[in-house]
Design an enzyme around this catalytic site. Structure first.
Site: not given
Ligand SMILES: [Zn+2]
Length: 378
Positions: A134, A188, A212, A241, A267, A302-303
């Site tokens: 972000h 986050h 995460n 993943d 995500d 990043a995702g």
């Molecule tokens: Zn996300």
């Protein structure tokens, strides 16, 4: 018009049985054992599971929900449907309040149309220390008044907001969200164990991608992970993943929380389904290399480029879940989080005919949404 799917291995949260099911007007009207009474479409003994429900998804097929562009959202939803996701939440990333307002208003139209199940604000009320991909210059302190404006822009379709519980204004904003029926997700966040408990007390009920973008487990500092895992009110999201979370840590979370409080998410970002190259996530430049999305500046993950069918398959093959548990974490538990478990999330009479046919190796062989094939079984 009615359709019977015969010679199927039907997976429910209770078990797997050989049988058949009938669909009328987009709903499941019968679920039977053994051979079907009349003629039907034979699935040749393949597994049928409920359509997947993804409560944290930023896009795919080059389309990005944070842009608020409806054509991009349609492309993304179409890609994820082909991979078995029949219910998708659109996740926005940190942006200016003006941009978030515009995107929420545009995506609310797609919620009204039934394309999306809701809107998720993953920012801007998150920690600078744990902001991941972000934009750190656009982060804000949580404000109930400001969040009320964002909810208004979404016209009743804002379903989730991620908040770092340690920030000034966080607890009041969590309370407002919970009171309005919006899921307050904790994440986050740089919070410690006690600060996380305060967020749960205020109404936080989901962990945004557990592990995460939060402090790690420590034996003297259990941090948010333990607070979120041990509280019966919290459902934990996991990105399965093989990159974001080690399978052993995923197994640990799932064994503590159980299938009723664990939900798989993708995500996914725009690159999903397209392969390596350069992309954007919100205002941040992202490069995908070997399927792993990282910020060009700083290299933060990043995702993901994950789809729910892969997350489901990995849960069985890499994590060791049973099929009945895997359909819970991929469908029923996220449906319950969204308050939709009476309509979707499992194969049961009266529920929507959202179905995925799987091959023996658990690859998607067919997808149905509301009784209509997206992909006919091969
Ligand atoms: Zn996300």
């Amino acid at each position: 018009m009615s359709l019977t799917l015969a010679d199927a291995r039907i997976v429910t949260p209770e078990g797997v049985h050989e049988g058949w099911l009938t669909i009328e007007d987009g709903r499941i009207t019968h679920v039977g054992h053994g051979s079907a009474p009349g003629s039907g479409l034979s699935l040749g003994g393949r597994h049928v599971v409920p359509g997947f429900v993804d409560i944290h998804n930023h896009g795919g097929a080059g389309g990005s929900f944070p842009t608020g562009e409806q054509d991009q959202a349609r492309d993304a939803v179409a890609l994820h449907r082909r991979h078995g996701t029949t219910t998708t939440m659109a996740s926005l990333v940190t942006a200016s309040i003006d941009e978030l307002t515009r995107a929420a208003s545009a995506l609310a139209e797609l919620c009204e149309e039934g394309l999306l199940a809701g809107i998720h604000f993953e920012g801007p009320y998150i920690s600078k220390a744990r902001c991941g991909a972000h934009n750190p210059t656009l982060l804000r302190e949580p404000s109930p008044q400001e969040f009320a404006g964002l909810m208004k822009a979404g016209r009743g379709h804002v379903r989730m907001v991620t908040i770092a519980t340690e920030l000034p204004g966080a607890l009041d904003t969590i309370r407002l969200a919970a009171a309005e029926g919006v899921i307050a997700a904790l994440g986050h966040s740089d919070a410690d164990y006690d600060q996380t408990l305060a967020g749960i007390e205020a109404g936080g009920s989901v962990a945004t991608h557990l592990y995460n973008a939060m402090p790690p487990l420590g034996h003297r500092a259990p941090g948010p992970v333990v607070a979120l895992l041990e509280d019966e009110r919290v459902t934990v999201e996991l990105i399965n993943d093989g990159v974001h979370v080690h399978p052993a840590m995923l197994r640990l979370a799932y064994e503590v929380a159980g299938p009723g409080r664990t939900t798989l998410i993708t995500d996914a970002m725009a690159a999903t389904g397209l392969g390596d190259g350069d992309y954007v996530l919100g205002s941040m430049r992202v490069r995908v290399d070997d399927g792993v999305a990282r910020l060009v500046e700083g290299g933060s993950i990043a995702g993901a480029t994950l789809t729910m069918d892969v997350a489901f398959r990995r849960s069985v093959q890499e994590v060791g879940m049973s099929l009945p548990d895997a359909v819970q974490v991929a469908s029923l538990t996220p449906a319950r989080v969204l308050g939709l478990a009476d309509r979707i999330g499992s194969i049961a009479v009266g529920k929507a005919a959202d179905l995925v046919v799987l091959s023996d190796s658990l690859e998607v062989a067919g997808v149905m949404k509301d009784g209509v094939w997206i992909t006919e079984p091969r």
